[in-house]
Design a protein around this motif. Structure first.
Motif, PDB file in Angstrom:
ATOM      1  N   THR A  47      47.646  48.875  44.493  1.00 25.28           N
ATOM      2  CA  THR A  47      46.457  48.645  43.673  1.00 25.28           C
ATOM      3  C   THR A  47      45.669  47.513  44.307  1.00 25.28           C
ATOM      4  O   THR A  47      46.211  46.474  44.638  1.00 25.28           O
ATOM      5  CB  THR A  47      46.819  48.326  42.203  1.00 25.28           C
ATOM      6  OG1 THR A  47      45.625  48.062  41.475  1.00 25.28           O
ATOM      7  CG2 THR A  47      47.740  47.116  42.073  1.00 25.28           C
ATOM      8  N   LYS A  48      44.378  47.751  44.500  1.00 23.35           N
ATOM      9  CA  LYS A  48      43.556  46.799  45.274  1.00 23.35           C
ATOM     10  C   LYS A  48      43.175  45.571  44.446  1.00 23.35           C
ATOM     11  O   LYS A  48      42.009  45.388  44.105  1.00 23.35           O
ATOM     12  CB  LYS A  48      42.291  47.502  45.786  1.00 23.35           C
ATOM     13  CG  LYS A  48      42.590  48.559  46.833  1.00 23.35           C
ATOM     14  CD  LYS A  48      42.763  47.924  48.206  1.00 23.35           C
ATOM     15  CE  LYS A  48      43.176  48.915  49.273  1.00 23.35           C
ATOM     16  NZ  LYS A  48      44.615  48.937  49.542  1.00 23.35           N
ATOM     17  N   ILE A  49      44.170  44.752  44.114  1.00 24.23           N
ATOM     18  CA  ILE A  49      43.862  43.501  43.403  1.00 24.23           C
ATOM     19  C   ILE A  49      44.154  42.354  44.358  1.00 24.23           C
ATOM     20  O   ILE A  49      45.223  42.294  44.971  1.00 24.23           O
ATOM     21  CB  ILE A  49      44.707  43.340  42.120  1.00 24.23           C
ATOM     22  CG1 ILE A  49      44.496  44.528  41.175  1.00 24.23           C
ATOM     23  CG2 ILE A  49      44.344  42.031  41.397  1.00 24.23           C
ATOM     24  CD1 ILE A  49      45.417  44.516  39.968  1.00 24.23           C
ATOM     25  N   ASP A  50      43.211  41.441  44.487  1.00 27.08           N
ATOM     26  CA  ASP A  50      43.370  40.279  45.361  1.00 27.08           C
ATOM     27  C   ASP A  50      44.443  39.363  44.766  1.00 27.08           C
ATOM     28  O   ASP A  50      44.373  39.006  43.588  1.00 27.08           O
ATOM     29  CB  ASP A  50      42.029  39.539  45.443  1.00 27.08           C
ATOM     30  CG  ASP A  50      42.059  38.431  46.481  1.00 27.08           C
ATOM     31  OD1 ASP A  50      43.082  37.706  46.550  1.00 27.08           O
ATOM     32  OD2 ASP A  50      41.056  38.270  47.197  1.00 27.08           O
ATOM     33  N   PRO A  51      45.444  38.963  45.571  1.00 28.26           N
ATOM     34  CA  PRO A  51      46.505  38.083  45.047  1.00 28.26           C
ATOM     35  C   PRO A  51      45.998  36.750  44.493  1.00 28.26           C
ATOM     36  O   PRO A  51      46.701  36.095  43.728  1.00 28.26           O
ATOM     37  CB  PRO A  51      47.404  37.857  46.266  1.00 28.26           C
ATOM     38  CG  PRO A  51      47.183  39.046  47.126  1.00 28.26           C
ATOM     39  CD  PRO A  51      45.737  39.424  46.945  1.00 28.26           C
ATOM     40  N   SER A  52      44.778  36.341  44.875  1.00 26.50           N
ATOM     41  CA  SER A  52      44.264  35.072  44.339  1.00 26.50           C
ATOM     42  C   SER A  52      43.563  35.261  42.991  1.00 26.50           C
ATOM     43  O   SER A  52      43.203  34.291  42.331  1.00 26.50           O
ATOM     44  CB  SER A  52      43.303  34.425  45.339  1.00 26.50           C
ATOM     45  OG  SER A  52      42.173  35.255  45.515  1.00 26.50           O
ATOM     46  N   ASN A  53      43.398  36.521  42.562  1.00 22.73           N
ATOM     47  CA  ASN A  53      42.765  36.795  41.266  1.00 22.73           C
ATOM     48  C   ASN A  53      43.854  36.904  40.194  1.00 22.73           C
ATOM     49  O   ASN A  53      44.286  37.987  39.814  1.00 22.73           O
ATOM     50  CB  ASN A  53      41.941  38.089  41.350  1.00 22.73           C
ATOM     51  CG  ASN A  53      41.094  38.307  40.104  1.00 22.73           C
ATOM     52  OD1 ASN A  53      41.324  37.704  39.056  1.00 22.73           O
ATOM     53  ND2 ASN A  53      40.101  39.173  40.216  1.00 22.73           N
ATOM     54  N   HIS A  54      44.295  35.744  39.722  1.00 25.97           N
ATOM     55  CA  HIS A  54      45.439  35.708  38.800  1.00 25.97           C
ATOM     56  C   HIS A  54      45.127  36.425  37.492  1.00 25.97           C
ATOM     57  O   HIS A  54      45.980  37.119  36.939  1.00 25.97           O
ATOM     58  CB  HIS A  54      45.860  34.253  38.537  1.00 25.97           C
ATOM     59  CG  HIS A  54      46.302  33.534  39.779  1.00 25.97           C
ATOM     60  ND1 HIS A  54      46.879  32.283  39.748  1.00 25.97           N
ATOM     61  CD2 HIS A  54      46.264  33.887  41.087  1.00 25.97           C
ATOM     62  CE1 HIS A  54      47.169  31.903  40.989  1.00 25.97           C
ATOM     63  NE2 HIS A  54      46.784  32.851  41.809  1.00 25.97           N
ATOM     64  N   ALA A  55      43.906  36.296  37.011  1.00 28.10           N
ATOM     65  CA  ALA A  55      43.528  36.940  35.730  1.00 28.10           C
ATOM     66  C   ALA A  55      43.646  38.454  35.841  1.00 28.10           C
ATOM     67  O   ALA A  55      44.164  39.125  34.934  1.00 28.10           O
ATOM     68  CB  ALA A  55      42.115  36.530  35.334  1.00 28.10           C
ATOM     69  N   ALA A  56      43.186  39.014  36.967  1.00 22.97           N
ATOM     70  CA  ALA A  56      43.240  40.468  37.157  1.00 22.97           C
ATOM     71  C   ALA A  56      44.694  40.944  37.258  1.00 22.97           C
ATOM     72  O   ALA A  56      45.048  42.017  36.750  1.00 22.97           O
ATOM     73  CB  ALA A  56      42.468  40.869  38.411  1.00 22.97           C
ATOM     74  N   LEU A  57      45.543  40.136  37.901  1.00 21.40           N
ATOM     75  CA  LEU A  57      46.960  40.498  38.016  1.00 21.40           C
ATOM     76  C   LEU A  57      47.647  40.470  36.652  1.00 21.40           C
ATOM     77  O   LEU A  57      48.421  41.367  36.317  1.00 21.40           O
ATOM     78  CB  LEU A  57      47.674  39.558  38.998  1.00 21.40           C
ATOM     79  CG  LEU A  57      47.301  39.754  40.471  1.00 21.40           C
ATOM     80  CD1 LEU A  57      47.767  38.565  41.302  1.00 21.40           C
ATOM     81  CD2 LEU A  57      47.901  41.049  41.033  1.00 21.40           C
ATOM     82  N   ILE A  58      47.342  39.439  35.863  1.00 21.18           N
ATOM     83  CA  ILE A  58      47.915  39.330  34.511  1.00 21.18           C
ATOM     84  C   ILE A  58      47.487  40.531  33.672  1.00 21.18           C
ATOM     85  O   ILE A  58      48.306  41.153  32.983  1.00 21.18           O
ATOM     86  CB  ILE A  58      47.497  37.991  33.846  1.00 21.18           C
ATOM     87  CG1 ILE A  58      48.258  36.828  34.521  1.00 21.18           C
ATOM     88  CG2 ILE A  58      47.743  38.006  32.341  1.00 21.18           C
ATOM     89  CD1 ILE A  58      47.724  35.444  34.183  1.00 21.18           C
ATOM     90  N   ASP A  59      46.221  40.891  33.770  1.00 18.79           N
ATOM     91  CA  ASP A  59      45.686  42.038  33.029  1.00 18.79           C
ATOM     92  C   ASP A  59      46.399  43.328  33.454  1.00 18.79           C
ATOM     93  O   ASP A  59      46.791  44.143  32.614  1.00 18.79           O
ATOM     94  CB  ASP A  59      44.169  42.138  33.287  1.00 18.79           C
ATOM     95  CG  ASP A  59      43.548  43.310  32.551  1.00 18.79           C
ATOM     96  OD1 ASP A  59      43.685  43.339  31.313  1.00 18.79           O
ATOM     97  OD2 ASP A  59      42.946  44.188  33.199  1.00 18.79           O
ATOM     98  N   PHE A  60      46.616  43.502  34.759  1.00 15.56           N
ATOM     99  CA  PHE A  60      47.270  44.696  35.277  1.00 15.56           C
ATOM    100  C   PHE A  60      48.708  44.802  34.756  1.00 15.56           C
ATOM    101  O   PHE A  60      49.151  45.861  34.317  1.00 15.56           O
ATOM    102  CB  PHE A  60      47.264  44.682  36.810  1.00 15.56           C
ATOM    103  CG  PHE A  60      47.903  45.900  37.422  1.00 15.56           C
ATOM    104  CD1 PHE A  60      47.161  47.048  37.658  1.00 15.56           C
ATOM    105  CD2 PHE A  60      49.262  45.915  37.742  1.00 15.56           C
ATOM    106  CE1 PHE A  60      47.755  48.193  38.206  1.00 15.56           C
ATOM    107  CE2 PHE A  60      49.863  47.047  38.278  1.00 15.56           C
ATOM    108  CZ  PHE A  60      49.107  48.184  38.512  1.00 15.56           C
ATOM    109  N   VAL A  61      49.438  43.683  34.815  1.00 17.64           N
ATOM    110  CA  VAL A  61      50.836  43.662  34.365  1.00 17.64           C
ATOM    111  C   VAL A  61      50.921  44.032  32.886  1.00 17.64           C
ATOM    112  O   VAL A  61      51.764  44.834  32.468  1.00 17.64           O
ATOM    113  CB  VAL A  61      51.468  42.265  34.616  1.00 17.64           C
ATOM    114  CG1 VAL A  61      52.801  42.114  33.908  1.00 17.64           C
ATOM    115  CG2 VAL A  61      51.632  42.031  36.119  1.00 17.64           C
ATOM    116  N   THR A  62      50.002  43.458  32.107  1.00 16.07           N
ATOM    117  CA  THR A  62      50.004  43.693  30.661  1.00 16.07           C
ATOM    118  C   THR A  62      49.673  45.154  30.336  1.00 16.07           C
ATOM    119  O   THR A  62      50.367  45.798  29.547  1.00 16.07           O
ATOM    120  CB  THR A  62      48.981  42.755  29.986  1.00 16.07           C
ATOM    121  OG1 THR A  62      49.212  41.428  30.475  1.00 16.07           O
ATOM    122  CG2 THR A  62      49.128  42.745  28.475  1.00 16.07           C
TER     123      THR A  62
END
Length: 423
Positions: A47-62
């Motif tokens: 999934t093309k999420i930048d590792p520095s975009n913590h908010a997007a990663l949190i949203d994806f995990v949730t």
């Protein structure tokens, strides 16, 4: 139902972690953010999420009901991604920001070792170019110059003469080659001996070591050329005796995890100890706060137990189980873009390589798809060919057979990975 895991990162290390997680029965699905298209050949989702975009990663995990996260690279760790996950109740395997300083600042690591009597090279830290120059002229060569912060494995110069050392200081202080990472410089004594990498799974003061490996840092055959992130690795390392490993665990790994805990920075995750076997015993060259790359690509394939179950146990504060296949050797060779590590020339077509088997794996790093959906090189290190066999010589032969039969135009590899073990 097995677990769903998110791995953060995009290189061959993350490909190896994801691949190993899927070998166990506890994990059904692995998604890698951002990953690379080569991983998808292995049935790994990206999934093309930048590792520095913590908010997007949190949203994806949730949103995707991910059970836990494994953080591959150092930059997100040092930026505090584990703290951000913890703040919203997401389990992540990796050290928090305070503990990740052991890699984020060489000066932090050196001071920790000094306070706790952990064997390492004598050193001085400088934030002033003139004072650093003067020190080099007083000490003479050989001497080691290190940018204090993160420099993707390229901030270290092992200077065999004074001019090289002074040029390295100029690159760091005057040319700002490493940006903020070079605001401070650590200058160390040169140590003689064979280097080896000792990685351990850590939770607080408890740790579970992995088999050791040896990386090859210089770009070209015979340890010539500039330092890279690593051009290949192998495991086991027969020329490093078990007595040296035992000493390293007792005098380095154990006191380091205990010191981190005692000083209020308890470490959870992978502690990588880059060590050198000197005449006075093993000493620390550097610590990393995550799996080494390319060492992971030869160590994890030797794991015969379930990686996902073990990490889950550590995250739950339970005792993990690890079993390693000690009867097999693994050797991995990095295929890199021409010009690496300085100005990599990308866009080379990736040759068709043999499909993965139980004793041959291709782990992809810097690859992308072109307009015709073909895999092409997209950064310095392109892929790693890892072979497993009954001994190192057979593993070496198998890995090189693959690369020598492939069309590697626009790319290069070292031809002597494992030579120190086979002399």
């Amino acid at each position: 139902m097995g677990m769903k895991v998110l791995v953060i990162g995009s290189g061959a290390r993350e490909h190896t972690i994801a691949h190993t997680l899927l070998q166990g029965s506890s994990v059904d699905e692995v998604i890698v953010a951002p990953g690379n298209p080569g991983m998808e050949l292995d049935g790994i989702r990206t999934t093309k999420i930048d590792p520095s975009n913590h908010a997007a990663l949190i949203d994806f995990v949730t949103r995707n009901a991910v059970d836990w996260v494994c953080v591959g690279p150092e930059v997100p760790l040092i930026q505090g991604i584990v703290d951000d996950f913890a703040a919203v109740g997401i389990k992540a395997f990796g050290p928090n920001k305070a503990a990740a300083q052991i890699e984020g600042s060489k000066d932090f690591a050196k001071q920790l070792m000094e306070r706790h009597g952990i064997p390492t090279a004598a050193y001085h830290t400088f934030d002033d170019y003139d004072a650093a120059q003067l020190y080099v002229r007083e000490q003479g060569a050989p001497i080691v110059i290190k940018a204090d912060g993160l420099a993707a494995g390229k901030g270290v110069t092992v200077a065999m003469d004074e001019d090289t050392a002074l040029a390295a200081l100029g690159e760091i202080f005057l040319d700002h080659r490493f940006g903020n990472a070079g605001a401070k410089v650590v200058i160390e004594e040169y140590l003689e001996g064979q280097e080896f990498s000792l990685m351990s799974f850590v939770h607080g003061t408890e740790f579970w070591p992995m088999p050791i490996s040896q990386d090859h840092k210089r770009a070209y055959d015979g340890d010539e050329g500039p330092n890279t992130g690593g051009m290949g690795a192998y495991s086991p390392v027969p020329q490093i005796g078990q007595d040296v490993i035992d000493t390293a665990l007792e005098t380095i790994v154990k006191p380091t995890v205990e010191a981190m805990s005692e000083e209020g920075n308890p470490f959870t995750g992978i502690l990588y100890a880059g060590l050198i076997a000197t005449a006075d015993g093993p000493k620390v060259i550097e610590f990393n706060a995550r799996f080494g790359d390319p060492e992971t690509e030869v160590v994890l394939p030797k794991l015969s137990s379930d990686l996902g179950a073990a990490i889950q146990a550590i995250l739950d504060g339970e005792t993990p189980e690890f079993t390693w296949d000690d009867n097999r050797a693994a050797l991995g060779v990095v295929l890199a873009s021409d010009g690496y590590p300085n100005a990599s020339v990308t866009g080379a077509h990736i040759p068709s390589l043999p499909a993965d088997t139980s004793d041959l794996h291709v782990f992809y790093a810097g690859v992308d798809r072109d307009d015709d959906a073909q895999l092409v090189s997209s950064s310095g290190r392109v892929l790693v060919v890892t072979a497993l066999a009954e001994d190192l010589q057979a593993a070496q032969h198998k890995a090189y057979e693959v690369l020598e039969e492939a069309d590697t135009t626009g790319m290069f590899f070292r031809h002597d990975i494992g030579a120190k073990a086979l002399q």
